[in-house]
Write a protein that holds these residues in place. Structure first.
Motif, PDB file in Angstrom:
ATOM      1  N   ILE A 285      15.573  33.091  17.533  1.00  0.00           N
ATOM      2  CA  ILE A 285      15.559  34.223  18.459  1.00  0.00           C
ATOM      3  C   ILE A 285      16.631  35.202  17.997  1.00  0.00           C
ATOM      4  CG2 ILE A 285      15.767  35.015  20.833  1.00  0.00           C
ATOM      5  CD1 ILE A 285      15.182  32.152  21.757  1.00  0.00           C
ATOM      6  N   ILE A 286      16.208  36.418  17.635  1.00  0.00           N
ATOM      7  CA  ILE A 286      17.141  37.454  17.194  1.00  0.00           C
ATOM      8  C   ILE A 286      16.846  38.728  17.973  1.00  0.00           C
ATOM      9  CG2 ILE A 286      18.021  38.803  15.254  1.00  0.00           C
ATOM     10  CD1 ILE A 286      17.005  36.624  13.376  1.00  0.00           C
ATOM     11  N   GLY A 287      17.858  39.250  18.635  1.00  0.00           N
ATOM     12  CA  GLY A 287      17.690  40.477  19.394  1.00  0.00           C
ATOM     13  C   GLY A 287      16.670  40.348  20.512  1.00  0.00           C
ATOM     14  N   GLY A 288      16.580  39.160  21.108  1.00  0.00           N
ATOM     15  CA  GLY A 288      15.639  38.932  22.192  1.00  0.00           C
ATOM     16  C   GLY A 288      14.203  38.747  21.743  1.00  0.00           C
ATOM     17  N   ASN A 289      13.962  38.691  20.442  1.00  0.00           N
ATOM     18  CA  ASN A 289      12.620  38.486  19.896  1.00  0.00           C
ATOM     19  C   ASN A 289      12.515  37.124  19.245  1.00  0.00           C
ATOM     20  OD1 ASN A 289      11.508  41.201  20.367  1.00  0.00           O
ATOM     21  ND2 ASN A 289      13.076  41.822  18.916  1.00  0.00           N
ATOM     22  N   ILE A 290      11.424  36.435  19.508  1.00  0.00           N
ATOM     23  CA  ILE A 290      11.189  35.144  18.876  1.00  0.00           C
ATOM     24  C   ILE A 290      10.573  35.374  17.507  1.00  0.00           C
ATOM     25  CG2 ILE A 290       9.835  33.022  18.968  1.00  0.00           C
ATOM     26  CD1 ILE A 290      10.221  32.974  21.948  1.00  0.00           C
ATOM     27  N   LEU A 291      11.211  34.800  16.489  1.00  0.00           N
ATOM     28  CA  LEU A 291      10.699  34.875  15.125  1.00  0.00           C
ATOM     29  C   LEU A 291      10.164  33.503  14.745  1.00  0.00           C
ATOM     30  CD1 LEU A 291      13.645  36.776  13.429  1.00  0.00           C
ATOM     31  CD2 LEU A 291      11.542  37.731  14.327  1.00  0.00           C
ATOM     32  N   VAL A 292       8.939  33.462  14.319  1.00  0.00           N
ATOM     33  CA  VAL A 292       8.305  32.213  13.920  1.00  0.00           C
ATOM     34  C   VAL A 292       7.951  32.319  12.448  1.00  0.00           C
ATOM     35  CG1 VAL A 292       6.381  30.651  14.341  1.00  0.00           C
ATOM     36  CG2 VAL A 292       7.352  31.938  16.247  1.00  0.00           C
ATOM     37  N   SER A 293       8.381  31.333  11.684  1.00  0.00           N
ATOM     38  CA  SER A 293       8.061  31.337  10.257  1.00  0.00           C
ATOM     39  C   SER A 293       7.581  29.950   9.840  1.00  0.00           C
ATOM     40  CB  SER A 293       9.267  31.773   9.425  1.00  0.00           C
ATOM     41  OG  SER A 293      10.395  31.004   9.735  1.00  0.00           O
ATOM     42  N   PRO A 294       6.787  29.892   8.787  1.00  0.00           N
ATOM     43  CA  PRO A 294       6.289  28.596   8.322  1.00  0.00           C
ATOM     44  C   PRO A 294       7.382  27.790   7.638  1.00  0.00           C
ATOM     45  CG  PRO A 294       5.566  30.335   6.851  1.00  0.00           C
ATOM     46  CD  PRO A 294       6.280  31.005   7.987  1.00  0.00           C
ATOM     47  N   THR A 295       7.119  26.519   7.471  1.00  0.00           N
ATOM     48  CA  THR A 295       8.023  25.659   6.721  1.00  0.00           C
ATOM     49  C   THR A 295       8.210  26.249   5.325  1.00  0.00           C
ATOM     50  OG1 THR A 295       7.251  23.730   7.932  1.00  0.00           O
ATOM     51  CG2 THR A 295       8.338  23.312   5.824  1.00  0.00           C
ATOM     52  N   PRO A 296       9.448  26.266   4.815  1.00  0.00           N
ATOM     53  CA  PRO A 296       9.697  26.858   3.495  1.00  0.00           C
ATOM     54  C   PRO A 296       8.961  26.132   2.366  1.00  0.00           C
ATOM     55  CG  PRO A 296      11.745  26.594   4.704  1.00  0.00           C
ATOM     56  CD  PRO A 296      10.686  25.872   5.483  1.00  0.00           C
ATOM     57  N   SER A 297       8.759  26.858   1.267  1.00  0.00           N
ATOM     58  CA  SER A 297       8.065  26.314   0.094  1.00  0.00           C
ATOM     59  C   SER A 297       8.974  25.369  -0.693  1.00  0.00           C
ATOM     60  CB  SER A 297       7.620  27.457  -0.819  1.00  0.00           C
ATOM     61  OG  SER A 297       8.759  28.059  -1.425  1.00  0.00           O
ATOM     62  N   PHE A 298       8.397  24.675  -1.647  1.00  0.00           N
ATOM     63  CA  PHE A 298       9.157  23.753  -2.493  1.00  0.00           C
ATOM     64  C   PHE A 298      10.229  24.487  -3.297  1.00  0.00           C
ATOM     65  CE2 PHE A 298       5.058  21.225  -2.341  1.00  0.00           C
ATOM     66  CZ  PHE A 298       5.535  20.317  -1.409  1.00  0.00           C
TER      67      PHE A 298
ATOM     68  N   PRO B  21      13.936  34.935  -4.252  1.00  0.00           N
ATOM     69  CA  PRO B  21      13.153  34.441  -5.393  1.00  0.00           C
ATOM     70  C   PRO B  21      11.931  35.296  -5.724  1.00  0.00           C
ATOM     71  CG  PRO B  21      13.549  32.706  -3.779  1.00  0.00           C
ATOM     72  CD  PRO B  21      13.911  34.001  -3.133  1.00  0.00           C
ATOM     73  N   ARG B  22      11.616  36.290  -4.914  1.00  0.00           N
ATOM     74  CA  ARG B  22      10.483  37.170  -5.233  1.00  0.00           C
ATOM     75  C   ARG B  22      10.775  37.975  -6.484  1.00  0.00           C
ATOM     76  NH1 ARG B  22       9.869  41.115  -0.745  1.00  0.00           N
ATOM     77  NH2 ARG B  22      12.123  41.033  -0.964  1.00  0.00           N
ATOM     78  N   ASN B  23      12.028  38.443  -6.601  1.00  0.00           N
ATOM     79  CA  ASN B  23      12.383  39.313  -7.729  1.00  0.00           C
ATOM     80  C   ASN B  23      13.646  38.868  -8.467  1.00  0.00           C
ATOM     81  OD1 ASN B  23      14.263  39.947  -5.803  1.00  0.00           O
ATOM     82  ND2 ASN B  23      13.244  41.831  -5.189  1.00  0.00           N
ATOM     83  N   GLY B  24      14.226  37.743  -8.043  1.00  0.00           N
ATOM     84  CA  GLY B  24      15.411  37.228  -8.723  1.00  0.00           C
ATOM     85  C   GLY B  24      16.696  37.948  -8.354  1.00  0.00           C
ATOM     86  N   ASP B  25      16.737  38.534  -7.173  1.00  0.00           N
ATOM     87  CA  ASP B  25      17.937  39.240  -6.715  1.00  0.00           C
ATOM     88  C   ASP B  25      18.783  38.371  -5.796  1.00  0.00           C
ATOM     89  OD1 ASP B  25      17.259  41.578  -8.033  1.00  0.00           O
ATOM     90  OD2 ASP B  25      16.233  42.436  -6.296  1.00  0.00           O
TER      91      ASP B  25
ATOM     92  N   GLU C 176      26.340  29.074  -9.735  1.00  0.00           N
ATOM     93  CA  GLU C 176      25.559  29.400 -10.915  1.00  0.00           C
ATOM     94  C   GLU C 176      24.098  29.536 -10.501  1.00  0.00           C
ATOM     95  OE1 GLU C 176      26.710  30.185 -13.776  1.00  0.00           O
ATOM     96  OE2 GLU C 176      28.785  29.572 -13.427  1.00  0.00           O
ATOM     97  N   SER C 177      23.480  30.657 -10.841  1.00  0.00           N
ATOM     98  CA  SER C 177      22.122  30.926 -10.367  1.00  0.00           C
ATOM     99  C   SER C 177      21.054  30.837 -11.454  1.00  0.00           C
ATOM    100  CB  SER C 177      22.074  32.311  -9.720  1.00  0.00           C
ATOM    101  OG  SER C 177      22.311  33.323 -10.677  1.00  0.00           O
ATOM    102  N   LYS C 178      21.432  30.453 -12.671  1.00  0.00           N
ATOM    103  CA  LYS C 178      20.468  30.504 -13.776  1.00  0.00           C
ATOM    104  C   LYS C 178      19.292  29.548 -13.606  1.00  0.00           C
ATOM    105  CE  LYS C 178      23.097  27.456 -16.882  1.00  0.00           C
ATOM    106  NZ  LYS C 178      24.406  27.317 -16.289  1.00  0.00           N
ATOM    107  N   GLU C 179      19.456  28.486 -12.813  1.00  0.00           N
ATOM    108  CA  GLU C 179      18.373  27.516 -12.625  1.00  0.00           C
ATOM    109  C   GLU C 179      17.553  27.790 -11.365  1.00  0.00           C
ATOM    110  OE1 GLU C 179      17.624  25.231 -14.891  1.00  0.00           O
ATOM    111  OE2 GLU C 179      19.294  25.906 -16.129  1.00  0.00           O
ATOM    112  N   PHE C 180      17.871  28.853 -10.621  1.00  0.00           N
ATOM    113  CA  PHE C 180      17.101  29.144  -9.424  1.00  0.00           C
ATOM    114  C   PHE C 180      15.677  29.533  -9.818  1.00  0.00           C
ATOM    115  CE2 PHE C 180      20.907  30.785  -6.665  1.00  0.00           C
ATOM    116  CZ  PHE C 180      21.430  29.501  -6.632  1.00  0.00           C
ATOM    117  N   PRO C 181      14.657  28.883  -9.216  1.00  0.00           N
ATOM    118  CA  PRO C 181      13.268  29.245  -9.544  1.00  0.00           C
ATOM    119  C   PRO C 181      12.841  30.532  -8.827  1.00  0.00           C
ATOM    120  CG  PRO C 181      13.281  27.503  -7.914  1.00  0.00           C
ATOM    121  CD  PRO C 181      14.723  27.747  -8.299  1.00  0.00           C
TER     122      PRO C 181
END
Length: 197
Positions: A36-49, A148-152, A188-193
């Motif tokens: 709940i952020i700012g009085g709004n319920i945020l629902v998201s799926p289980t994260p990916s591998f 991980p969408r763009n490596g930022d 170290e971020s070089k191994e982040f997929p």
């Protein structure tokens, strides 16, 4: 009550007494993460591998560098200082070790050294816009956003008057050096997929 989420309709029976009550009922549904952020319920799926792999890599890197009285924790939530109902569930937080001996699941914002979010494909606005604002207003010293969408990677720090004054941008492959209160710790971020597609 019926809650509509992408590709899914959920029916909730009984009386709902508060936003927190509704969030608790939604979180019982397998595969959903609720905040709940700012009085709004945020629902998201289980994260990916790949999302989970980054969190695990962070834990493995941070744990041996942290002071003995601090721990990386992926399963707690942080309580808003503005609204009794609001809370966020970062992918990872750095909190006092002694918190693990307490009852409950909500950490007070003033004991959180760092909140980390790995951007999820289905939750981009929350991770990139809503949460940096909320964490700054709540006074969390460091917010680390890994995309991980763009490596930022964006490192926010020094919250003053509800805004982070410090911002450092990195890309996957860089070494991220944390500021106070975690000064001297690096990631170290070089191994982040990256996400595919």
């Amino acid at each position: 009550m019926t809650a509509v989420m992408p590709e899914r309709e959920v029916h909730i029976e009984g009386v709902i007494s508060s936003m927190r009550d509704l969030a608790a009922r939604l979180s019982e549904i397998q595969g959903l993460r609720v905040e709940i952020i700012g009085g709004n319920i945020l629902v998201s799926p289980t994260p990916s591998f790949k999302h989970g792999k980054i969190v695990l890599q962070l834990i493995r890197q941070l744990d041996p560098q942290l002071p003995a009285d601090r721990m990386p924790q992926p399963s707690y939530s942080v309580e808003s200082v503005e609204d009794d109902e609001d809370y966020c569930s970062p992918d990872l937080m750095i909190v006092p070790e002694e918190l693990g001996d307490e009852e409950g699941w909500l950490a007070p914002a003033d004991i959180v050294d760092m909140a980390v979010e790995v951007v999820s494909k289905g939750n981009v606005p929350a991770d990139t816009t809503l949460k940096p604002r909320a964490y700054a207003r709540w006074g969390i010293p460091i917010y680390l956003m890994i995309d991980p969408r763009n490596g930022d990677i964006v490192l926010y720090s020094d919250p003053v008057d509800g805004r982070y004054r410090g911002r450092h941008d990195y890309t996957f492959g860089d070494t991220v050096t944390l500021p106070a209160p975690l000064a001297g710790i690096s990631i170290e971020s070089k191994e982040f997929p990256r996400y595919g597609g």
